[in-house]
Design a protein around this motif. Sequence first.
Motif, mmCIF file in Angstrom:
data_model
loop_
_atom_site.group_PDB
_atom_site.id
_atom_site.type_symbol
_atom_site.label_atom_id
_atom_site.label_comp_id
_atom_site.label_asym_id
_atom_site.label_seq_id
_atom_site.Cartn_x
_atom_site.Cartn_y
_atom_site.Cartn_z
ATOM 1 N N PRO A 190 4.511 8.312 14.221
ATOM 2 C CA PRO A 190 4.130 7.346 13.455
ATOM 3 C C PRO A 190 4.104 7.554 11.899
ATOM 4 C CG PRO A 190 2.194 8.409 14.240
ATOM 5 C CD PRO A 190 3.251 9.203 14.787
ATOM 6 N N ARG A 191 5.150 7.381 11.430
ATOM 7 C CA ARG A 191 5.803 7.725 10.279
ATOM 8 C C ARG A 191 6.902 6.875 9.551
ATOM 9 N NH1 ARG A 191 7.231 14.026 9.643
ATOM 10 N NH2 ARG A 191 5.048 13.938 10.196
ATOM 11 N N VAL A 192 6.438 6.001 8.524
ATOM 12 C CA VAL A 192 7.489 5.577 7.626
ATOM 13 C C VAL A 192 8.069 6.482 6.636
ATOM 14 C CG1 VAL A 192 7.971 3.880 5.966
ATOM 15 C CG2 VAL A 192 6.303 3.432 8.168
ATOM 16 N N LEU A 193 9.380 6.486 6.483
ATOM 17 C CA LEU A 193 9.989 7.378 5.370
ATOM 18 C C LEU A 193 10.584 6.749 4.264
ATOM 19 C CD1 LEU A 193 12.255 9.672 7.623
ATOM 20 C CD2 LEU A 193 9.826 10.433 6.572
ATOM 21 N N GLY A 194 10.223 7.000 3.202
ATOM 22 C CA GLY A 194 11.109 6.651 1.964
ATOM 23 C C GLY A 194 11.749 8.009 1.388
ATOM 24 N N VAL A 195 13.123 7.615 1.190
ATOM 25 C CA VAL A 195 13.956 8.872 0.667
ATOM 26 C C VAL A 195 14.634 8.520 -0.311
ATOM 27 C CG1 VAL A 195 15.709 10.712 1.700
ATOM 28 C CG2 VAL A 195 14.322 9.473 3.209
ATOM 29 N N GLY A 196 14.761 9.448 -1.476
ATOM 30 C CA GLY A 196 15.495 9.290 -2.739
ATOM 31 C C GLY A 196 14.787 9.799 -3.797
ATOM 32 N N ARG A 197 15.273 9.944 -4.783
ATOM 33 C CA ARG A 197 14.848 10.339 -6.175
ATOM 34 C C ARG A 197 13.451 9.423 -6.676
ATOM 35 N NH1 ARG A 197 15.112 13.394 -10.517
ATOM 36 N NH2 ARG A 197 14.952 12.520 -12.721
ATOM 37 N N LEU A 198 12.458 10.131 -7.012
ATOM 38 C CA LEU A 198 11.066 9.429 -7.410
ATOM 39 C C LEU A 198 11.434 8.781 -8.836
ATOM 40 C CD1 LEU A 198 8.525 11.557 -5.850
ATOM 41 C CD2 LEU A 198 9.881 9.782 -4.748
ATOM 42 N N ALA A 199 12.167 7.889 -8.784
ATOM 43 C CA ALA A 199 12.458 7.250 -10.226
ATOM 44 C C ALA A 199 12.120 5.747 -10.199
ATOM 45 C CB ALA A 199 14.059 7.226 -10.333
ATOM 46 N N TRP A 200 12.233 5.063 -11.224
ATOM 47 C CA TRP A 200 11.647 3.626 -11.451
ATOM 48 C C TRP A 200 12.524 2.670 -10.506
ATOM 49 C CZ3 TRP A 200 13.597 -0.900 -12.851
ATOM 50 C CH2 TRP A 200 12.802 -2.143 -12.963
ATOM 51 N N VAL A 201 13.680 2.938 -10.534
ATOM 52 C CA VAL A 201 14.674 1.959 -9.893
ATOM 53 C C VAL A 201 14.387 1.771 -8.395
ATOM 54 C CG1 VAL A 201 16.682 3.518 -9.358
ATOM 55 C CG2 VAL A 201 17.090 1.017 -9.748
ATOM 56 N N LYS A 202 14.109 3.013 -7.893
ATOM 57 C CA LYS A 202 13.883 3.153 -6.348
ATOM 58 C C LYS A 202 12.483 2.222 -5.867
ATOM 59 C CE LYS A 202 17.332 5.467 -5.354
ATOM 60 N NZ LYS A 202 18.639 4.959 -4.767
ATOM 61 N N ARG A 203 11.600 2.047 -6.886
ATOM 62 C CA ARG A 203 10.477 1.191 -6.724
ATOM 63 C C ARG A 203 9.556 1.607 -5.399
ATOM 64 N NH1 ARG A 203 9.543 -3.012 -10.167
ATOM 65 N NH2 ARG A 203 7.556 -2.517 -9.328
ATOM 66 N N PHE A 204 9.293 2.968 -5.409
ATOM 67 C CA PHE A 204 8.667 3.302 -4.233
ATOM 68 C C PHE A 204 7.239 2.901 -4.557
ATOM 69 C CE2 PHE A 204 11.726 6.659 -3.728
ATOM 70 C CZ PHE A 204 12.122 6.567 -2.414
ATOM 71 N N ASP A 205 6.770 2.465 -5.637
ATOM 72 C CA ASP A 205 5.408 1.716 -5.686
ATOM 73 C C ASP A 205 5.121 0.611 -4.800
ATOM 74 O OD1 ASP A 205 7.326 0.549 -7.599
ATOM 75 O OD2 ASP A 205 5.641 -0.488 -8.454
ATOM 76 N N ARG A 206 6.414 0.035 -4.500
ATOM 77 C CA ARG A 206 6.276 -1.111 -3.840
ATOM 78 C C ARG A 206 6.242 -0.918 -2.380
ATOM 79 N NH1 ARG A 206 11.476 -4.580 -6.498
ATOM 80 N NH2 ARG A 206 10.242 -5.697 -8.420
ATOM 81 N N LEU A 207 6.680 0.338 -1.929
ATOM 82 C CA LEU A 207 6.809 0.769 -0.397
ATOM 83 C C LEU A 207 5.238 1.248 -0.246
ATOM 84 C CD1 LEU A 207 8.149 1.434 2.065
ATOM 85 C CD2 LEU A 207 8.956 3.381 1.434
ATOM 86 N N ILE A 208 4.551 1.876 -1.218
ATOM 87 C CA ILE A 208 3.445 2.178 -1.013
ATOM 88 C C ILE A 208 2.158 1.235 -0.759
ATOM 89 C CG2 ILE A 208 1.272 3.581 -2.380
ATOM 90 C CD1 ILE A 208 3.438 5.281 -3.550
ATOM 91 N N THR A 209 2.414 0.177 -1.599
ATOM 92 C CA THR A 209 1.773 -0.996 -1.508
ATOM 93 C C THR A 209 1.704 -1.712 -0.125
ATOM 94 O OG1 THR A 209 1.871 -1.150 -4.116
ATOM 95 C CG2 THR A 209 1.060 -3.249 -2.606
ATOM 96 N N ALA A 210 3.253 -1.877 0.261
ATOM 97 C CA ALA A 210 3.272 -2.596 1.492
ATOM 98 C C ALA A 210 2.788 -1.811 2.712
ATOM 99 C CB ALA A 210 4.812 -2.814 1.753
ATOM 100 N N PHE A 211 2.956 -0.268 2.434
ATOM 101 C CA PHE A 211 2.626 0.395 3.464
ATOM 102 C C PHE A 211 0.853 0.389 3.789
ATOM 103 C CE2 PHE A 211 0.641 4.464 4.921
ATOM 104 C CZ PHE A 211 1.067 4.722 6.135
ATOM 105 N N ALA A 212 0.379 0.394 2.581
ATOM 106 C CA ALA A 212 -1.225 0.455 2.697
ATOM 107 C C ALA A 212 -1.754 -0.905 3.239
ATOM 108 C CB ALA A 212 -1.587 0.719 0.952
ATOM 109 N N ARG A 213 -0.982 -1.976 2.988
ATOM 110 C CA ARG A 213 -1.428 -3.292 3.483
ATOM 111 C C ARG A 213 -1.089 -3.132 5.144
ATOM 112 N NH1 ARG A 213 1.214 -7.545 -0.740
ATOM 113 N NH2 ARG A 213 -0.154 -6.808 -2.809
#
Length: 368
Positions: A190-213
């Motif tokens: 049970p794991r969602v993956l986000g793979v890539g450089r932690l830079a603004w353009v990747k917008r992992f903040d959106r993935l974190i928000t959607a995952f939290a919900r």
Amino acid sequence: MTSRAAASGRGQAVVFACMDADTLGGVQQVTHIVAQGLALRGHDVHVVGLHRSPDPFRFVEHPLYEHHVVQRRPPGAGRPWAARGRVSRLLSSLGQGYAVLTSPAVVSWLAGALPSRFRAIGQYHGSYEHARGTWHFASVRRHYGDLARSVFLSPEDAARFAEQALLPNADDVPNPLRAWPAAPSFLDVPRVLGVGRLAWVKRFDRLITAFARAARTRQDWQLHLVGDGPELPRLRAHAASLGMAGRVVFRGRVPAAEIGREYLNGAILGLTSEHEGFPLVVGEAASYGMPAVAFDVSGGVRALVRHGTTGVLVPPADLGALTGALAGLMADHARRRRLGAAARAHAEAFRLERVLDRWEEVFARISR
């Protein structure tokens, strides 16, 4: 300079020129993978970085191609005329062949400095959508039509550039997968993956928000972010603010040889970038039978993700749709397996051998 392949007469010279050939990034990774593949096919291959990388990364452990750094200064500090002269001298020492200029900036720097026996190919690693919002589109329209060929990442991108930038020479060659896994993931971790450089353009903040919900009622699920970069402190704080500090795991940089383990131990890939060209992580995940939930930001993404068949596309920046898509796949193992199997079958088209065939087709088209 005469390299191994040229001396044996097995292939023509192929030179890939990048602004910076060694930073950990998609353009660089693709360049080195394709260079090694063409070298294995007998071509005399050279990778040229116009600038030194401030943080070089080794993509190929035992390269069969030559590697050159033209200027020891970092990007932004070099002199275009010096780079042009040095690259021209390098190419003059080689036999006839093809020079793949991997960005609009490289095209504008080098196109006029190539020896006549080299045919220039303008490559664009971004999407049509992204180009229209930047100076890239005007540069492609101004310079790429005069080259031997112009290469884009998907049939859709090639068609749109041909029509809107008035290019008579557009081809499409996708980014290749580094390797093909022997077996897919069972998609039961049970794991969602986000793979890539932690830079603004990747917008992992959106993935974190959607995952939290999406994960509020699924306490066994985690989000693992694989990569490092300047956004790490902000993303950690964002996860903590949503009560997800223990369920969003920051894995850091994972060596290329070990990335397969991440896909084998995941169930869903999330892609939430502001823009993308042809994101290799989606193809890599698909090769392991993993479906993706992705923002529909480019022809390259649409070439990789067939909505409802190999994964789920949602409107760009739509967090509600992203949350719903994640929640739906998190709740349905059978659907994950069905989409993942179709994703793996679809990803066959992006295996390295097939992409190398496409490059050699481009070279043949120029030579006719």
